[in-house]
Write an enzyme that holds these catalytic residues in place. Structure first.
Site, PDB file in Angstrom:
ATOM      1  N   LYS A 111       0.791  -1.154  -0.163  1.00  0.00           N
ATOM      2  CA  LYS A 111       0.054   0.051   0.071  1.00  0.00           C
ATOM      3  C   LYS A 111       0.716   1.243   0.065  1.00  0.00           C
ATOM      4  CE  LYS A 111      -4.154  -2.212   2.401  1.00  0.00           C
ATOM      5  NZ  LYS A 111      -5.129  -2.085   3.338  1.00  0.00           N
ATOM      6  N   TYR A 127     -12.766  -1.687  -3.386  1.00  0.00           N
ATOM      7  CA  TYR A 127     -12.990  -1.756  -1.957  1.00  0.00           C
ATOM      8  C   TYR A 127     -14.640  -1.683  -2.002  1.00  0.00           C
ATOM      9  CZ  TYR A 127      -8.353  -1.931   0.047  1.00  0.00           C
ATOM     10  OH  TYR A 127      -7.120  -2.475   0.210  1.00  0.00           O
ATOM     11  N   PHE A 141     -15.265   3.907   7.437  1.00  0.00           N
ATOM     12  CA  PHE A 141     -13.907   4.041   6.953  1.00  0.00           C
ATOM     13  C   PHE A 141     -13.542   4.087   5.383  1.00  0.00           C
ATOM     14  CE2 PHE A 141     -13.969  -0.436   8.377  1.00  0.00           C
ATOM     15  CZ  PHE A 141     -13.588  -1.068   6.774  1.00  0.00           C
ATOM     16  N   ARG A 185      -2.173 -14.444   4.852  1.00  0.00           N
ATOM     17  CA  ARG A 185      -2.768 -14.012   5.814  1.00  0.00           C
ATOM     18  C   ARG A 185      -1.962 -14.009   7.085  1.00  0.00           C
ATOM     19  NH1 ARG A 185      -7.410 -11.576   4.751  1.00  0.00           N
ATOM     20  NH2 ARG A 185      -8.519 -11.684   6.905  1.00  0.00           N
ATOM     21  N   THR A 193      -5.256  -7.017  10.666  1.00  0.00           N
ATOM     22  CA  THR A 193      -5.614  -5.988  10.070  1.00  0.00           C
ATOM     23  C   THR A 193      -5.081  -4.778  10.804  1.00  0.00           C
ATOM     24  OG1 THR A 193      -7.424  -6.741   9.014  1.00  0.00           O
ATOM     25  CG2 THR A 193      -7.281  -4.523   8.996  1.00  0.00           C
ATOM     26  N   ARG A 201       2.817  -6.759   8.863  1.00  0.00           N
ATOM     27  CA  ARG A 201       1.951  -5.556   9.214  1.00  0.00           C
ATOM     28  C   ARG A 201       2.850  -4.984  10.675  1.00  0.00           C
ATOM     29  NH1 ARG A 201      -3.946  -7.450   7.556  1.00  0.00           N
ATOM     30  NH2 ARG A 201      -4.351  -6.397   5.425  1.00  0.00           N
ATOM     31  N   ASN A 239      -1.980  -0.016   6.660  1.00  0.00           N
ATOM     32  CA  ASN A 239      -1.496  -1.122   7.177  1.00  0.00           C
ATOM     33  C   ASN A 239      -0.593  -2.084   6.299  1.00  0.00           C
ATOM     34  OD1 ASN A 239      -3.278  -2.057   5.566  1.00  0.00           O
ATOM     35  ND2 ASN A 239      -4.641  -3.286   6.952  1.00  0.00           N
ATOM     36  N   HIS A 274      -2.294  -5.419   1.543  1.00  0.00           N
ATOM     37  CA  HIS A 274      -3.610  -6.060   1.517  1.00  0.00           C
ATOM     38  C   HIS A 274      -3.272  -7.526   1.341  1.00  0.00           C
ATOM     39  CE1 HIS A 274      -7.496  -7.019   0.325  1.00  0.00           C
ATOM     40  NE2 HIS A 274      -6.866  -7.522  -0.817  1.00  0.00           N
ATOM     41  N   GLU A 304     -10.006 -10.231  -7.266  1.00  0.00           N
ATOM     42  CA  GLU A 304      -8.913  -9.269  -7.227  1.00  0.00           C
ATOM     43  C   GLU A 304      -7.775  -9.337  -7.993  1.00  0.00           C
ATOM     44  OE1 GLU A 304     -10.066  -8.689  -2.271  1.00  0.00           O
ATOM     45  OE2 GLU A 304      -7.966  -9.349  -3.038  1.00  0.00           O
TER      46      GLU A 304
HETATM   47  P1  CMP Z   1      -7.497  -4.636   3.662  1.00  0.00           P
HETATM   48  O1  CMP Z   1      -6.788  -5.796   4.026  1.00  0.00           O
HETATM   49  O2  CMP Z   1      -6.816  -4.113   2.611  1.00  0.00           O
HETATM   50  O3  CMP Z   1      -8.833  -4.500   3.593  1.00  0.00           O
HETATM   51  C1  CMP Z   1      -9.687  -3.457   3.756  1.00  0.00           C
HETATM   52  C2  CMP Z   1      -9.105  -2.445   4.385  1.00  0.00           C
HETATM   53  O4  CMP Z   1      -9.825  -1.318   5.168  1.00  0.00           O
HETATM   54  C3  CMP Z   1      -8.197  -2.907   5.572  1.00  0.00           C
HETATM   55  O5  CMP Z   1      -7.060  -3.362   4.757  1.00  0.00           O
HETATM   56  C4  CMP Z   1      -7.540  -1.416   6.324  1.00  0.00           C
HETATM   57  O6  CMP Z   1      -6.480  -0.739   5.313  1.00  0.00           O
HETATM   58  C5  CMP Z   1      -8.986  -0.837   6.093  1.00  0.00           C
HETATM   59  N1  CMP Z   1      -9.652  -0.936   7.394  1.00  0.00           N
HETATM   60  C6  CMP Z   1      -9.985  -1.875   7.921  1.00  0.00           C
HETATM   61  N2  CMP Z   1     -10.849  -1.684   9.127  1.00  0.00           N
HETATM   62  C7  CMP Z   1     -10.643  -0.317   9.046  1.00  0.00           C
HETATM   63  C8  CMP Z   1     -11.062   0.511  10.297  1.00  0.00           C
HETATM   64  N3  CMP Z   1     -11.660   0.082  11.524  1.00  0.00           N
HETATM   65  N4  CMP Z   1     -10.390   1.824  10.009  1.00  0.00           N
HETATM   66  C9  CMP Z   1     -10.131   2.374   9.090  1.00  0.00           C
HETATM   67  N5  CMP Z   1      -9.689   1.286   7.907  1.00  0.00           N
HETATM   68  C10 CMP Z   1      -9.961   0.193   8.153  1.00  0.00           C
END
Ligand code: CMP
Length: 139
Positions: A11, A51, A59, A87, A93, A104, A114, A117, A128
């Site tokens: 990212k 997304y 968010f 994962r 996450t 992460r 984070n 993905h 994807e």
């Molecule tokens: P990703 O695995 O790319 O999938 C969805 C993304 O949304 C996640 O990583 C984070 O970057 C973002 N995300 C998920 N939960 C939250 C949250 N509670 N607040 C802000 N961003 C979030």
């Protein structure tokens, strides 16, 4: 049945912080083969579509802004049981909850920024991967 493929993005935070090389190194050292890879910059339309499943989440708007804030690296990766194995490698996450040594834990700065993905299912890995790559771009 597992497809043995997953999809990832490095990212904008991790790219801006100079972690592309270290993250790819961790991915390859963990036994993943790179099937496809590109360095690109998402438009708002692309990020919004990618997304879309999170559209109703509070968010979503911030996430789309963040994902368009700089370039990303997108890739399809292959390994036995790829989705689950990847994962594990990236961790939770929320980086404050990501296990020691995970990507992460090492490179993320917040739940939004984070670092990487990782697809959450074989079905989404295929969707994807198809979003970013044509058949000609897979090797
Ligand atoms: P990703 O695995 O790319 O999938 C969805 C993304 O949304 C996640 O990583 C984070 O970057 C973002 N995300 C998920 N939960 C939250 C949250 N509670 N607040 C802000 N961003 C979030």
């Amino acid at each position: 049945m597992a497809t043995n493929r997953t999809f990832t993005m490095i990212k904008p935070d991790a790219v801006a912080n100079g972690h592309i090389g270290a993250i790819l190194n961790d991915i390859i050292a963990a036994g993943f083969k790179v099937v496809a890879m590109k360095y690109t910059h998402l438009t708002e339309k692309n990020a919004g579509a990618f997304y879309e499943v999170h559209k109703e989440r509070p968010f979503y708007g911030d996430l789309v802004q963040f994902m368009t804030s700089g370039p990303i690296v997108a890739a399809i990766l292959e390994k036995d049981n790829a989705v689950e194995e990847f994962r594990k490698l990236i961790g939770a996450t929320d980086p404050t909850k990501a296990e020691e040594g995970t990507i992460r834990n090492k490179y993320a700065t917040s739940i939004e920024a984070n670092a990487v993905h990782g697809s959450d299912s074989d079905e989404n890995a295929a969707i994807e991967g198809n979003f970013f790559f044509s058949a000609l771009e897979r090797h």
